[in-house]
Design a protein around this motif. Structure first.
Motif, PDB file in Angstrom:
ATOM      1  N   ARG A 109       0.828  -1.212   0.000  1.00  0.00           N
ATOM      2  CA  ARG A 109       0.000   0.000   0.000  1.00  0.00           C
ATOM      3  C   ARG A 109       0.858   1.256   0.000  1.00  0.00           C
ATOM      4  O   ARG A 109       0.559   2.230  -0.695  1.00  0.00           O
ATOM      5  N   SER A 110       1.940   1.234   0.750  1.00  0.00           N
ATOM      6  CA  SER A 110       2.824   2.387   0.788  1.00  0.00           C
ATOM      7  C   SER A 110       3.482   2.629  -0.568  1.00  0.00           C
ATOM      8  O   SER A 110       3.616   3.773  -1.016  1.00  0.00           O
ATOM      9  N   ARG A 113       0.846   4.046  -2.914  1.00  0.00           N
ATOM     10  CA  ARG A 113       0.589   5.450  -2.568  1.00  0.00           C
ATOM     11  C   ARG A 113       1.725   6.338  -3.062  1.00  0.00           C
ATOM     12  O   ARG A 113       1.492   7.449  -3.554  1.00  0.00           O
ATOM     13  N   ARG A 114       2.924   5.864  -2.949  1.00  0.00           N
ATOM     14  CA  ARG A 114       4.084   6.643  -3.405  1.00  0.00           C
ATOM     15  C   ARG A 114       4.043   6.821  -4.921  1.00  0.00           C
ATOM     16  O   ARG A 114       4.294   7.927  -5.430  1.00  0.00           O
ATOM     17  N   PHE A 116       1.375   6.761  -6.830  1.00  0.00           N
ATOM     18  CA  PHE A 116       0.288   7.691  -7.166  1.00  0.00           C
ATOM     19  C   PHE A 116       0.702   9.139  -6.911  1.00  0.00           C
ATOM     20  O   PHE A 116       0.406  10.032  -7.722  1.00  0.00           O
ATOM     21  N   MET A 117       1.391   9.377  -5.810  1.00  0.00           N
ATOM     22  CA  MET A 117       1.831  10.736  -5.510  1.00  0.00           C
ATOM     23  C   MET A 117       2.834  11.233  -6.545  1.00  0.00           C
ATOM     24  O   MET A 117       2.827  12.412  -6.927  1.00  0.00           O
TER      25      MET A 117
END
Length: 316
Positions: A109-110, A113-114, A116-117
């Motif tokens: 998940r991390s 998320r990274r 996507f950012m």
């Protein structure tokens, strides 16, 4: 002799007691009635629901039928349960959630998320060109402004204000007039939609917001590979940055597109920079009477176009 003869004629034994008990009296008065069977003693600690009489009246045939039914039910139950072998795969078996599994999911998940950012920041940092005109009843060429997709509308208007002051739009008094003009005194009309100052261009691009004639901001919603690589490099430089090694060296700003050519071929008349005071004086006159302030969630393609008074246009 007479006494012995009388006692023998009555059929009673001389050794039989003459006093009858209560049980003898009860038997003599209930001649011909079936005797009531004694109930089995109920063991202590067990419940009795009055089914003892029914059990006593059951016949051996009924007991055999009941036993056969129980055997049939148990055999059916065994038949319905499939027998699994030691190597049989069970797809619906629940997974065992261990600490390592939770750690791996958190890392995944991390990582997502990274990523996507990174994509989001790369898209926001992409530079575009927005050709525009100054409008005061006629179109006055204003050139173009280079902004990023993540910039707000007020930032674009501030750049347009500086362009107008440099070009001397408005005659000899333009410089003094432009010096007194602030961002709040200007409006951005995209198509026929008045865009509020607090929105950023990224909002319209990523949501595909539609106007009367199509996309309000017709730009790509996918970042370039060059922009993504630039963002990743900036992140790596930030992680490995040591201010003690090169204290005087500063990172140069990276642009996601060198040329910033996206949007250069758009019609400048689509984007109008309007003085708010002029709009307040002429909003009842065409074409300002057709302009509508942007409202999120409104489907402008299916909406009925009306003027400021509420009259619908015949071509809407």
């Amino acid at each position: 002799m007479d006494k012995f003869t009388d006692s023998s004629s009555d059929g009673q034994s001389a050794f039989k007691p003459q006093n009858a008990t209560a049980e003898d009296l009860l038997k003599s008065h209930t001649v011909g009635l079936p005797a009531k069977k004694r109930k089995k003693a109920v063991a202590k600690g067990k419940l009795s629901f009055g089914l003892d009489e029914a059990d006593e009246e059951s016949t051996p045939i009924d007991s055999a039928k009941a036993a056969a039914g129980d055997l049939q039910a148990s055999s059916d139950l065994r038949r319905t349960k499939p027998r699994l072998g030691p190597s049989t795969a069970i797809s619906h078996a629940p997974k065992v959630v261990t600490k390592s599994t939770l750690t791996k999911e958190a890392q995944t998940r991390s990582q997502l998320r990274r990523e996507f950012m990174i994509i989001q920041e790369a898209l926001k940092s992409t530079e575009i060109l927005i050709p525009f005109v100054f409008y005061d009843g006629t179109n006055i060429p204003g050139g173009f402004c280079k902004v990023k997709k993540g910039d707000h509308i007020w930032f674009f208007l501030d750049k347009a204000r500086k362009v107008g002051a440099q070009m001397g739009v408005g005659g000899d008094r333009s410089k003094k007039e432009w010096a007194r003009v602030g961002v709040d005194d200007l409006m951005l009309v995209r198509g026929e939609i008045i865009i509020p100052h607090h929105y950023d261009i990224y909002y319209f691009i990523i949501n595909g917001v539609q106007g009367f004639e199509g996309d309000l901001f017709d730009f790509s919603a996918q970042p370039s590979q060059r922009a993504i690589a630039s963002i990743k490099k900036n992140l790596e430089d930030t992680d490995s940055f040591d201010p003690l090694t090169n204290p005087g060296q500063k990172d140069k700003p990276h642009s996601s597109r060198d040329s910033g050519s996206e949007g250069a071929d758009q019609d400048p008349a689509i984007t109008k920079v309007v003085d708010r005071r002029w709009y307040e004086r002429n909003k009842h006159i065409y074409p300002a009477s057709m302009w509508q302030e942007f409202e999120p969630g409104t489907d402008y393609k299916k909406s009925i176009r009306k003027d400021t008074v509420g009259n619908a246009f015949f071509f809407s």
